[in-house]
Design a protein around this motif. Structure first.
Motif, PDB file in Angstrom:
ATOM      1  N   GLU A   7       0.858  -1.193   0.000  1.00  0.00           N
ATOM      2  CA  GLU A   7       0.000   0.000   0.000  1.00  0.00           C
ATOM      3  C   GLU A   7       0.895   1.243   0.000  1.00  0.00           C
ATOM      4  O   GLU A   7       1.766   1.375   0.862  1.00  0.00           O
ATOM      5  CB  GLU A   7      -0.909  -0.013   1.233  1.00  0.00           C
ATOM      6  CG  GLU A   7      -1.699   1.244   1.472  1.00  0.00           C
ATOM      7  CD  GLU A   7      -2.648   1.564   0.350  1.00  0.00           C
ATOM      8  OE1 GLU A   7      -2.455   2.620  -0.289  1.00  0.00           O
ATOM      9  OE2 GLU A   7      -3.576   0.764   0.106  1.00  0.00           O
ATOM     10  N   ASP A   9      -0.237   4.439   0.225  1.00  0.00           N
ATOM     11  CA  ASP A   9      -0.828   5.511   1.023  1.00  0.00           C
ATOM     12  C   ASP A   9      -0.373   5.353   2.472  1.00  0.00           C
ATOM     13  O   ASP A   9      -0.764   4.399   3.154  1.00  0.00           O
ATOM     14  CB  ASP A   9      -2.348   5.454   0.929  1.00  0.00           C
ATOM     15  CG  ASP A   9      -3.032   6.626   1.633  1.00  0.00           C
ATOM     16  OD1 ASP A   9      -2.741   6.849   2.823  1.00  0.00           O
ATOM     17  OD2 ASP A   9      -3.864   7.291   0.992  1.00  0.00           O
ATOM     18  N   ASP A  49      -2.694  -3.533  -2.865  1.00  0.00           N
ATOM     19  CA  ASP A  49      -3.345  -2.396  -3.505  1.00  0.00           C
ATOM     20  C   ASP A  49      -2.959  -2.407  -4.982  1.00  0.00           C
ATOM     21  O   ASP A  49      -1.854  -2.814  -5.340  1.00  0.00           O
ATOM     22  CB  ASP A  49      -2.890  -1.097  -2.839  1.00  0.00           C
ATOM     23  CG  ASP A  49      -3.550   0.128  -3.448  1.00  0.00           C
ATOM     24  OD1 ASP A  49      -4.690  -0.001  -3.942  1.00  0.00           O
ATOM     25  OD2 ASP A  49      -2.934   1.206  -3.437  1.00  0.00           O
ATOM     26  N   GLY A  57      -0.869  -2.787 -10.062  1.00  0.00           N
ATOM     27  CA  GLY A  57      -1.000  -3.907  -9.139  1.00  0.00           C
ATOM     28  C   GLY A  57      -1.390  -5.209  -9.797  1.00  0.00           C
ATOM     29  O   GLY A  57      -1.015  -6.291  -9.328  1.00  0.00           O
ATOM     30  N   VAL A  75      -6.892  -5.181  -2.341  1.00  0.00           N
ATOM     31  CA  VAL A  75      -7.546  -4.126  -1.559  1.00  0.00           C
ATOM     32  C   VAL A  75      -7.365  -2.834  -2.353  1.00  0.00           C
ATOM     33  O   VAL A  75      -6.252  -2.309  -2.448  1.00  0.00           O
ATOM     34  CB  VAL A  75      -6.914  -3.994  -0.160  1.00  0.00           C
ATOM     35  CG1 VAL A  75      -7.593  -2.891   0.617  1.00  0.00           C
ATOM     36  CG2 VAL A  75      -7.018  -5.315   0.593  1.00  0.00           C
ATOM     37  N   THR A  76      -8.433  -2.320  -2.939  1.00  0.00           N
ATOM     38  CA  THR A  76      -8.282  -1.218  -3.889  1.00  0.00           C
ATOM     39  C   THR A  76      -9.503  -0.308  -3.915  1.00  0.00           C
ATOM     40  O   THR A  76     -10.579  -0.680  -3.442  1.00  0.00           O
ATOM     41  CB  THR A  76      -8.033  -1.784  -5.295  1.00  0.00           C
ATOM     42  OG1 THR A  76      -7.850  -0.707  -6.226  1.00  0.00           O
ATOM     43  CG2 THR A  76      -9.210  -2.630  -5.749  1.00  0.00           C
ATOM     44  N   TYR A  95     -11.394  -9.889  -3.322  1.00  0.00           N
ATOM     45  CA  TYR A  95     -11.266  -8.514  -3.814  1.00  0.00           C
ATOM     46  C   TYR A  95     -12.094  -7.624  -2.903  1.00  0.00           C
ATOM     47  O   TYR A  95     -13.298  -7.810  -2.779  1.00  0.00           O
ATOM     48  CB  TYR A  95     -11.808  -8.463  -5.251  1.00  0.00           C
ATOM     49  CG  TYR A  95     -11.468  -7.221  -6.047  1.00  0.00           C
ATOM     50  CD1 TYR A  95     -10.525  -7.283  -7.076  1.00  0.00           C
ATOM     51  CD2 TYR A  95     -12.101  -6.011  -5.803  1.00  0.00           C
ATOM     52  CE1 TYR A  95     -10.221  -6.168  -7.837  1.00  0.00           C
ATOM     53  CE2 TYR A  95     -11.802  -4.880  -6.558  1.00  0.00           C
ATOM     54  CZ  TYR A  95     -10.862  -4.973  -7.575  1.00  0.00           C
ATOM     55  OH  TYR A  95     -10.567  -3.869  -8.338  1.00  0.00           O
ATOM     56  N   LYS A  98     -12.151  -0.307  -1.255  1.00  0.00           N
ATOM     57  CA  LYS A  98     -12.060   0.771  -0.276  1.00  0.00           C
ATOM     58  C   LYS A  98     -13.236   1.731  -0.464  1.00  0.00           C
ATOM     59  O   LYS A  98     -13.682   1.944  -1.597  1.00  0.00           O
ATOM     60  CB  LYS A  98     -10.760   1.547  -0.449  1.00  0.00           C
ATOM     61  CG  LYS A  98      -9.493   0.730  -0.355  1.00  0.00           C
ATOM     62  CD  LYS A  98      -8.299   1.614  -0.726  1.00  0.00           C
ATOM     63  CE  LYS A  98      -7.003   0.825  -0.738  1.00  0.00           C
ATOM     64  NZ  LYS A  98      -5.860   1.651  -1.195  1.00  0.00           N
TER      65      LYS A  98
END
Length: 221
Positions: A7, A9, A49, A57, A75-76, A95, A98
């Motif tokens: 990730e 972020d 991500d 990704g 995780v996206t 899957y 977010k």
């Protein structure tokens, strides 16, 4: 579990690391695809991500799946149905879009673990069809010992078929993975690349066309 969190972020990564640690997991964070690929071999679970700064990704996922069966959840923020399907077809076990609740992430991870680790498909890095030799690792093709120069996409199409010889790959599936856009199925791009493969190798049967279905690795006749 040892969890690799991929990730970029910082704020989200910090929050997820805290939540995962609270549930007893050991977290290693990677903000770049190159680090994710390097670290994935030493963990029990991967949270990936798709919006990474150095590589998409989905490309990370495909590369990882060639060498590892580690449980993995995408995780996206990508919500399009096509993106979800691409992630699952590329080898994700689940899957998650977010924003999501931590309790849902934990439940999904537990469900993936309960299902068990997927078996790694047996495959060779070198696939031979008659006198055609396809080296998937070095991205080299030879015919009767002589090297054949292919473009990147020509090799990618051939490699996709060679990884599972005999398996029919649909046109949209190939366009989605190689071009990243299944809408190109309305064009002749794939047909041109297949024709080039047959012409450059001098083996018209190397790529077999199944009308209305797709393509598969054929013979060299």
């Amino acid at each position: 579990m040892r969890v690799l969190l991929v990730e970029d972020d910082d704020r989200l990564a910090s929050a997820l690391t805290t939540a995962l640690a609270r549930h007893g997991h050991q977290v290693t964070r990677a903000g770049l695809a190159v680090d994710a690929l390097r670290l994935a071999g030493g963990v029990d679970f991967v949270l990936l991500d798709l919006g990474l700064p150095d590589m998409d990704g989905l490309d990370v996922l495909r590369r990882l799946r060639r060498v590892s069966a580690v449980p993995l959840i995408v995780v996206t923020a990508r919500t399009e149905e096509r993106e979800v399907l691409r992630g699952l077809r590329s080898g994700a076990d689940d899957y998650l879009v977010k924003p999501f609740r931590t309790v849902e992430l934990m439940a999904r991870m537990e469900a993936v673990v309960r299902r068990g680790t997927r078996p790694m498909p047996a495959r060779d890095d070198v696939v031979s069809v008659g006198d055609v030799r396809i080296d998937l690792e070095s991205r080299q093709v030879t015919v009767d010992g002589e090297p054949v120069t292919l473009t990147r996409r020509e090799f990618d199409v051939l490699a996709m078929l060679a990884r599972e010889p005999g398996v029919v790959r649909g046109r949209e599936e190939i366009l989605d993975e190689v071009w990243g856009d299944p809408l190109l199925s309305a064009s002749r791009s794939l047909d041109v690349h297949v024709a080039n493969l047959r012409s450059k190798t001098g083996r018209p049967g190397l790529v077999e066309t199944l009308r209305g279905t797709g393509y598969r690795l054929g013979s060299t006749a």
